[in-house]
Design a protein around this motif. Structure first.
Motif, PDB file in Angstrom:
ATOM      1  N   UNK A  92       0.743  -1.080   0.007  1.00  0.00           N
ATOM      2  CA  UNK A  92      -0.094  -0.088  -0.140  1.00  0.00           C
ATOM      3  C   UNK A  92       0.807   1.296  -0.146  1.00  0.00           C
ATOM      4  N   UNK A  93       1.989   1.368   0.688  1.00  0.00           N
ATOM      5  CA  UNK A  93       2.786   2.451   0.879  1.00  0.00           C
ATOM      6  C   UNK A  93       3.489   2.806  -0.280  1.00  0.00           C
ATOM      7  N   UNK A  94       3.584   1.904  -1.335  1.00  0.00           N
ATOM      8  CA  UNK A  94       4.321   2.051  -2.491  1.00  0.00           C
ATOM      9  C   UNK A  94       3.519   2.126  -3.781  1.00  0.00           C
ATOM     10  N   UNK A  95       2.269   2.468  -3.676  1.00  0.00           N
ATOM     11  CA  UNK A  95       1.566   2.575  -4.766  1.00  0.00           C
ATOM     12  C   UNK A  95       1.816   3.866  -5.584  1.00  0.00           C
ATOM     13  N   UNK A  96       2.220   3.944  -6.719  1.00  0.00           N
ATOM     14  CA  UNK A  96       2.321   5.148  -7.425  1.00  0.00           C
ATOM     15  C   UNK A  96       1.099   6.094  -7.462  1.00  0.00           C
ATOM     16  N   UNK A  97       1.427   7.228  -7.276  1.00  0.00           N
ATOM     17  CA  UNK A  97       0.387   8.473  -7.350  1.00  0.00           C
ATOM     18  C   UNK A  97      -0.551   8.216  -8.776  1.00  0.00           C
ATOM     19  N   UNK A  98       0.154   8.168  -9.980  1.00  0.00           N
ATOM     20  CA  UNK A  98      -0.641   8.019 -11.275  1.00  0.00           C
ATOM     21  C   UNK A  98      -1.572   6.960 -11.093  1.00  0.00           C
ATOM     22  N   UNK A  99      -1.226   5.721 -10.441  1.00  0.00           N
ATOM     23  CA  UNK A  99      -2.217   4.685 -10.293  1.00  0.00           C
ATOM     24  C   UNK A  99      -3.274   5.047  -9.418  1.00  0.00           C
ATOM     25  N   UNK A 100      -3.143   5.715  -8.209  1.00  0.00           N
ATOM     26  CA  UNK A 100      -4.210   6.022  -7.439  1.00  0.00           C
ATOM     27  C   UNK A 100      -5.197   7.198  -8.282  1.00  0.00           C
ATOM     28  N   UNK A 101      -4.666   8.088  -9.223  1.00  0.00           N
ATOM     29  CA  UNK A 101      -5.448   8.825  -9.968  1.00  0.00           C
ATOM     30  C   UNK A 101      -6.300   8.280 -10.859  1.00  0.00           C
ATOM     31  N   UNK A 102      -5.531   7.054 -11.599  1.00  0.00           N
ATOM     32  CA  UNK A 102      -6.324   6.381 -12.766  1.00  0.00           C
ATOM     33  C   UNK A 102      -7.396   5.711 -11.868  1.00  0.00           C
ATOM     34  N   UNK A 103      -7.099   4.997 -10.911  1.00  0.00           N
ATOM     35  CA  UNK A 103      -8.119   3.957 -10.167  1.00  0.00           C
ATOM     36  C   UNK A 103      -9.393   5.076  -9.965  1.00  0.00           C
ATOM     37  N   UNK A 104      -9.358   6.185  -9.452  1.00  0.00           N
ATOM     38  CA  UNK A 104     -10.413   6.935  -9.170  1.00  0.00           C
ATOM     39  C   UNK A 104     -11.046   7.575 -10.399  1.00  0.00           C
ATOM     40  N   UNK A 105     -10.339   7.858 -11.459  1.00  0.00           N
ATOM     41  CA  UNK A 105     -10.895   8.715 -12.602  1.00  0.00           C
ATOM     42  C   UNK A 105     -11.706   7.539 -13.440  1.00  0.00           C
ATOM     43  N   UNK A 106     -10.969   6.308 -13.922  1.00  0.00           N
ATOM     44  CA  UNK A 106     -11.525   5.130 -14.435  1.00  0.00           C
ATOM     45  C   UNK A 106     -12.815   4.565 -13.991  1.00  0.00           C
ATOM     46  N   UNK A 107     -12.610   4.379 -12.842  1.00  0.00           N
ATOM     47  CA  UNK A 107     -13.962   3.499 -12.053  1.00  0.00           C
ATOM     48  C   UNK A 107     -15.123   4.797 -11.931  1.00  0.00           C
ATOM     49  N   UNK A 108     -14.707   5.858 -11.469  1.00  0.00           N
ATOM     50  CA  UNK A 108     -15.693   6.958 -11.474  1.00  0.00           C
ATOM     51  C   UNK A 108     -16.231   7.358 -12.612  1.00  0.00           C
ATOM     52  N   UNK A 109     -15.705   7.108 -13.988  1.00  0.00           N
ATOM     53  CA  UNK A 109     -16.288   7.270 -15.098  1.00  0.00           C
ATOM     54  C   UNK A 109     -17.441   6.240 -15.100  1.00  0.00           C
ATOM     55  N   UNK A 110     -17.307   5.074 -14.728  1.00  0.00           N
ATOM     56  CA  UNK A 110     -18.609   4.201 -14.991  1.00  0.00           C
ATOM     57  C   UNK A 110     -19.548   4.477 -14.057  1.00  0.00           C
ATOM     58  N   UNK A 111     -19.151   4.842 -12.865  1.00  0.00           N
ATOM     59  CA  UNK A 111     -20.275   5.507 -11.863  1.00  0.00           C
ATOM     60  C   UNK A 111     -21.159   6.516 -12.356  1.00  0.00           C
ATOM     61  N   UNK A 112     -20.450   7.404 -13.395  1.00  0.00           N
ATOM     62  CA  UNK A 112     -21.317   8.297 -13.839  1.00  0.00           C
ATOM     63  C   UNK A 112     -22.133   7.977 -14.946  1.00  0.00           C
ATOM     64  N   UNK A 113     -21.714   6.928 -15.500  1.00  0.00           N
ATOM     65  CA  UNK A 113     -22.561   6.508 -16.529  1.00  0.00           C
ATOM     66  C   UNK A 113     -23.986   5.632 -15.854  1.00  0.00           C
ATOM     67  N   UNK A 114     -23.823   5.421 -14.663  1.00  0.00           N
ATOM     68  CA  UNK A 114     -24.892   4.669 -13.840  1.00  0.00           C
ATOM     69  C   UNK A 114     -25.639   5.588 -13.276  1.00  0.00           C
ATOM     70  N   UNK A 115     -25.490   7.063 -13.121  1.00  0.00           N
ATOM     71  CA  UNK A 115     -26.218   7.900 -12.191  1.00  0.00           C
ATOM     72  C   UNK A 115     -27.417   8.026 -13.025  1.00  0.00           C
ATOM     73  N   UNK A 116     -28.439   7.964 -12.195  1.00  0.00           N
ATOM     74  CA  UNK A 116     -29.801   8.366 -12.784  1.00  0.00           C
ATOM     75  C   UNK A 116     -30.100   9.865 -13.539  1.00  0.00           C
ATOM     76  N   UNK A 117     -30.682   9.986 -14.538  1.00  0.00           N
ATOM     77  CA  UNK A 117     -30.738  11.444 -14.800  1.00  0.00           C
ATOM     78  C   UNK A 117     -31.981  12.203 -14.089  1.00  0.00           C
ATOM     79  N   UNK A 118     -32.823  11.315 -13.813  1.00  0.00           N
ATOM     80  CA  UNK A 118     -33.818  12.215 -13.135  1.00  0.00           C
ATOM     81  C   UNK A 118     -33.067  12.814 -11.698  1.00  0.00           C
ATOM     82  N   UNK A 119     -31.875  12.303 -11.239  1.00  0.00           N
ATOM     83  CA  UNK A 119     -31.680  12.582  -9.775  1.00  0.00           C
ATOM     84  C   UNK A 119     -30.274  13.969 -10.104  1.00  0.00           C
ATOM     85  N   UNK A 120     -30.244  14.382 -11.154  1.00  0.00           N
ATOM     86  CA  UNK A 120     -29.187  15.308 -11.615  1.00  0.00           C
ATOM     87  C   UNK A 120     -29.750  16.704 -10.871  1.00  0.00           C
ATOM     88  N   UNK A 121     -28.999  17.303 -10.285  1.00  0.00           N
ATOM     89  CA  UNK A 121     -29.336  19.012  -9.972  1.00  0.00           C
ATOM     90  C   UNK A 121     -29.272  19.951 -11.342  1.00  0.00           C
TER      91      UNK A 121
END
Length: 462
Positions: A92-121
Motif C-alpha cells: 500500500x505504501x508504494x502505490x504510485x500516485x498515477x495509479x491512485x489517480x487512474x483508479x479514481x478516474x476510470x472507475x468514477x467514469x463508470x459510476x457517472x454512466x450509472x447515475x440516474x438522469x432524474x436525480x441530477x441537479x
C-alpha cells in the motif's frame, strides 16, 4: 441452500447487493489489473496483486471501520492474504500516485454512466448551457507515526495533497491530481487536472472555484477552448473599473443588496490582463462576497443566478467532511504519503458509490438527493455489508450473486433493488437558523511527512 433461499437472502439486503453489484461491475479483477499494469511505474505485482489489495482496503473501509489491521488479519486467517501484514502495508505504501489517480478516474467514469438522469441537479436557468465543475484542494491529515523517522516529530503530520474536480449536476467526483507533499500548492495542479476534466465532461465548462484560484494564469487556463469561470476575487488581484460602463445594483432572493461592475483584472502592463465582470454581495453579518466572471452579459447571465450558483460551491467542503468522517479518512491505514493518497482516492470512490445509491433512492421516493443523509444511508449500507460478510464466512455462497452483464442490465437491477427501499432515518436534519461563520485559526500545527522523509532517502550513486 437452494436458489429460492438465496434469492430471499439477497432480497433482505438490497443496499448491500446494490453496492456489491456496482463494485463488481466497475472494478472487476481484469479491469483493476489493467489499470495497475498501465500506471504501475516501477511498482510490481508478486504475492499481493493489485485487485487483492483493493479488496483488502475496501473491506477495511466498508466493514472494519477503517482498520487495515482487522482487514489484513482476517484475510490472513481465511487464506485470502498469502503474504504477511507487513507486506500488505508495504505494498500500500508504494502505490504510485498515477495509479491512485487512474483508479479514481476510470472507475468514477463508470459510476457517472450509472447515475440516474432524474436525480441530477439543475443549475439556474440562465446557466444550463454549461457543465459546472467545482475544484478544490484537500490536504490529508493525521498520518500515523509508524515510520521510525516520524515518531519523534512534534505536532500532526500531513500525508499527500490533492486537487479534486466534482461535477455539479451529479455531485460525483470526476478525478484528482495529487502530490506526495502535503504542503504543495494545489492551485498549481490545475494544468494537470484540466485535460482529464475536458476528456470526461462534454459541453462548455463553467469552473466554480474559490479565491485561491483567482489568478490571471489560472483564468487563462480555465477559458482555454471557450470555457468560462466564476471565481471569488482575491484582494491580491487588483480590479480597475471601466469608466465607460456604469455600475448596476439589485436585490438577491434573500433581500441583500448586490452591485455589479465591469473592468480589468491586473495592471495595464500585465500581459495576461483580463476584462471581467465583478459582482459584490453585501452581507450585514458576514464578509462581503465578491465574485468575478468572464460571463459579461448581465441580461443573459443575471447577477442573482451567478451569486446563487457560486454560493453552492461550499458543497465541495461538505464532501471532504463526509469523506473524512463517514468513510474513515481520519484513520489512515498506511504511514506513507503514497498510501494516504490511495486511501483518499478510495474514499472518494466510496462517496461516489453511496451518492449513486442515494440518487436511485431519491428518484423512487420523489425526493431531491440533497434531502437524504449520506451518513445515515451509509450506516445501513455498512450494516448490511457486515451481515453479508458474516454469512459468507459462515459458508453461505452469497458471493455467487449473479453480476449484471452490461450497463443496461445493471441500471435495471439497481432500480429493482432500490425502488421500495426507504427509512425515515435517512431524512437529513436541517438547521432552521443559520450558524454564524467562525473563522478557523491559521496557526501551524502540521508538518509534511514527505518533506521529513525525503532527506533520509539515499541518493543513488552515478
Amino acid at each position: 441452500m437452494d436458489l429460492a433461499g438465496m434469492q430471499e437472502l439477497w432480497a433482505s439486503m438490497p443496499l448491500a447487493e446494490a453496492v456489491i453489484q456496482v463494485f463488481r461491475y466497475i472494478g472487476d479483477d481484469a479491469r483493476l489489473q489493467a489499470i495497475f499494469d498501465e500506471n504501475r511505474g516501477r511498482c510490481y505485482d508478486d504475492v499481493i496483486r493489485f485487485p487483492s489489495l483493493v479488496t483488502l482496503i475496501g473491506d477495511a473501509l466498508l466493514q472494519h471501520g477503517g482498520s487495515g489491521n482487522q482487514s489484513f488479519s482476517r484475510a490472513r486467517e481465511n487464506g485470502e492474504l498469502k503474504a504477511s501484514k507487513v507486506a500488505a502495508y508495504g505494498k500500500l505504501g508504494r502505490l504510485p500516485i498515477p495509479l491512485s489517480q487512474a483508479f479514481l478516474a476510470e472507475l468514477g467514469h463508470s459510476l457517472r454512466e450509472l447515475f440516474p438522469a432524474e436525480a441530477r441537479r439543475r443549475p439556474p436557468a440562465s446557466l444550463r448551457e454549461f457543465s459546472t465543475i467545482t475544484l478544490d484542494g484537500k490536504a490529508i491529515k493525521r498520518v500515523a507515526k509508524r515510520l521510525k523517522l516520524l515518531r519523534k516529530v512534534g505536532g500532526g503530520l500531513l500525508g499527500g495533497r490533492a486537487l479534486v474536480a466534482i461535477g455539479y449536476e451529479t455531485g460525483l467526483v470526476i478525478g484528482m491530481h495529487a502530490d506526495e507533499d502535503g504542503d504543495a500548492n494545489d492551485v498549481r495542479f490545475v494544468p494537470e487536472l484540466l485535460p482529464l476534466i475536458r476528456a470526461e465532461v462534454e459541453g462548455i465548462l463553467l469552473f466554480l472555484v474559490d479565491s485561491g484560484f483567482c489568478d490571471l494564469q489560472r483564468m487563462e487556463e480555465f477559458t482555454d477552448g471557450g470555457n468560462h469561470f466564476l471565481v471569488r476575487r482575491h484582494p491580491k488581484v487588483g480590479f480597475h473599473t471601466d469608466p465607460q460602463r456604469p455600475m448596476r445594483s439589485g436585490i438577491d432572493a434573500r433581500g441583500r443588496t448586490f452591485f455589479e461592475e465591469w473592468g480589468w483584472l491586473g495592471a495595464a502592463n500585465h500581459p495576461k490582463r483580463r476584462y471581467i465582470r465583478q459582482i459584490t454581495l453585501k452581507r450585514p453579518d458576514e464578509a462581503d462576497v465578491v465574485i468575478v466572471t468572464d460571463l459579461l452579459d448581465a441580461d443573459r447571465y443575471p447577477a442573482g443566478d451567478l451569486l446563487d450558483h457560486y454560493l453552492e460551491r461550499w458543497g465541495i467542503e461538505q464532501i471532504f467532511q463526509k469523506v473524512t468522517e463517514v468513510f474513515h479518512l481520519q484513520g489512515l491505514i498506511g504511514g506513507t504519503p503514497k498510501a494516504t493518497i490511495f486511501q483518499f482516492a478510495f474514499c472518494l470512490l466510496l462517496y461516489n458509490m453511496i451518492q449513486l445509491v442515494r440518487g436511485y433512492v431519491a428518484v423512487h421516493q420523489g425526493r431531491e438527493p440533497e434531502t437524504i443523509s449520506i451518513e445515515n444511508l451509509f450506516l445501513d449500507v455498512h450494516r448490511q455489508l457486515t451481515a453479508w460478510s458474516v454469512l459468507v464466512e459462515s459458508g453461505l455462497p452469497l458471493d455467487e450473486i449473479p453480476v449484471a452483464p452490461d450497463l443496461t442490465s445493471l441500471i435495471a437491477r439497481l432500480h429493482a433493488l432500490l425502488a421500495t427501499e426507504w427509512s425515515d432515518r435517512w431524512i437529513k436534519a436541517t438547521n432552521k437558523k443559520r450558524r454564524a461563520h467562525v473563522p478557523k485559526p491559521h496557526d501551524r500545527t502540521h508538518g509534511s511527512a514527505y518533506r521529513i522523509l525525503k532527506p533520509a532517502v539515499p541518493v543513488p550513486r552515478a
